[in-house]
Design a protein around this motif. Sequence first.
Motif, PDB file in Angstrom:
ATOM      1  N   ARG A 104      45.160  38.034  43.589  1.00  0.00           N
ATOM      2  CA  ARG A 104      43.728  37.916  43.894  1.00  0.00           C
ATOM      3  C   ARG A 104      43.102  39.258  44.262  1.00  0.00           C
ATOM      4  O   ARG A 104      41.894  39.410  44.235  1.00  0.00           O
ATOM      5  CB  ARG A 104      43.513  36.937  45.047  1.00  0.00           C
ATOM      6  N   ARG A 105      43.901  40.239  44.635  1.00  0.00           N
ATOM      7  CA  ARG A 105      43.380  41.544  45.056  1.00  0.00           C
ATOM      8  C   ARG A 105      43.491  42.630  43.990  1.00  0.00           C
ATOM      9  O   ARG A 105      43.082  43.747  44.210  1.00  0.00           O
ATOM     10  CB  ARG A 105      44.109  42.016  46.324  1.00  0.00           C
ATOM     11  N   ILE A 106      44.095  42.309  42.851  1.00  0.00           N
ATOM     12  CA  ILE A 106      44.186  43.286  41.768  1.00  0.00           C
ATOM     13  C   ILE A 106      43.423  42.754  40.557  1.00  0.00           C
ATOM     14  O   ILE A 106      43.132  41.564  40.468  1.00  0.00           O
ATOM     15  CB  ILE A 106      45.655  43.607  41.383  1.00  0.00           C
ATOM     16  N   ALA A 107      43.077  43.624  39.649  1.00  0.00           N
ATOM     17  CA  ALA A 107      42.387  43.244  38.415  1.00  0.00           C
ATOM     18  C   ALA A 107      43.014  44.042  37.275  1.00  0.00           C
ATOM     19  O   ALA A 107      42.651  45.195  37.049  1.00  0.00           O
ATOM     20  CB  ALA A 107      40.889  43.530  38.527  1.00  0.00           C
ATOM     21  N   PRO A 108      43.993  43.456  36.595  1.00  0.00           N
ATOM     22  CA  PRO A 108      44.695  44.210  35.555  1.00  0.00           C
ATOM     23  C   PRO A 108      43.807  44.599  34.380  1.00  0.00           C
ATOM     24  O   PRO A 108      42.880  43.880  34.026  1.00  0.00           O
ATOM     25  CB  PRO A 108      45.793  43.258  35.079  1.00  0.00           C
ATOM     26  N   LEU A 109      44.127  45.740  33.810  1.00  0.00           N
ATOM     27  CA  LEU A 109      43.540  46.163  32.537  1.00  0.00           C
ATOM     28  C   LEU A 109      44.634  45.927  31.505  1.00  0.00           C
ATOM     29  O   LEU A 109      45.602  46.673  31.427  1.00  0.00           O
ATOM     30  CB  LEU A 109      43.139  47.641  32.575  1.00  0.00           C
ATOM     31  N   TRP A 110      44.514  44.828  30.762  1.00  0.00           N
ATOM     32  CA  TRP A 110      45.484  44.477  29.743  1.00  0.00           C
ATOM     33  C   TRP A 110      45.152  45.241  28.468  1.00  0.00           C
ATOM     34  O   TRP A 110      44.002  45.285  28.055  1.00  0.00           O
ATOM     35  CB  TRP A 110      45.454  42.976  29.462  1.00  0.00           C
ATOM     36  N   THR A 111      46.147  45.833  27.855  1.00  0.00           N
ATOM     37  CA  THR A 111      45.922  46.562  26.607  1.00  0.00           C
ATOM     38  C   THR A 111      46.663  45.861  25.476  1.00  0.00           C
ATOM     39  O   THR A 111      47.841  45.522  25.613  1.00  0.00           O
ATOM     40  CB  THR A 111      46.394  48.025  26.698  1.00  0.00           C
ATOM     41  N   LEU A 112      45.941  45.621  24.393  1.00  0.00           N
ATOM     42  CA  LEU A 112      46.561  45.050  23.211  1.00  0.00           C
ATOM     43  C   LEU A 112      47.285  46.170  22.488  1.00  0.00           C
ATOM     44  O   LEU A 112      46.652  47.090  21.971  1.00  0.00           O
ATOM     45  CB  LEU A 112      45.499  44.417  22.304  1.00  0.00           C
ATOM     46  N   ASP A 113      48.582  46.112  22.502  1.00  0.00           N
ATOM     47  CA  ASP A 113      49.376  47.156  21.862  1.00  0.00           C
ATOM     48  C   ASP A 113      49.328  46.982  20.339  1.00  0.00           C
ATOM     49  O   ASP A 113      49.074  45.893  19.838  1.00  0.00           O
ATOM     50  CB  ASP A 113      50.818  47.120  22.376  1.00  0.00           C
TER      51      ASP A 113
END
Length: 149
Positions: A29-38
């Motif tokens: 709840r305290r992080i916000a990932p930056l997901w990258t499409l490889d």
Amino acid sequence: MVEPIYVPVLPTTRSARSAYAQLDLTVRRRIAPLWTLDPRVGPERPRGRRAFPAPDTDAAELGRRLAARVGPLVEVMGGLPGWVDAAHVECHVGAWASSLWRLTTGSTLRLVTGPERDREHQRHAADLAFMSGRGLGIRVLVDDLPEAQ
């Protein structure tokens, strides 16, 4: 949204999704990932550069791969905030349009684009961001920091 204390950059692989899912909910709840499409084929290109010609020439297979990654990503996020950078798929509009539509309309994830991205990709990401009401992330490459000069 509570401001995240950390923004990890994660690939959209099964192992990264699994590691994220194993974090305690109070941490998620305290992080916000930056997901990258490889990329499906070839190496990851350097940030800030376009890939010409597009290394992935099989739009149908790319579309299937994206569809297979979007569902589990939406599920593991469970309504929590984050971003998705689709840098390696912008050359195949037909392959990514439906997956990114599903991503932005079926989750709280926000799309990311950048000034070096294909203009059609930028417009599509901006339109989806507008329709979702959650905004758009802009990823810019920063040259040397002033103190490094």
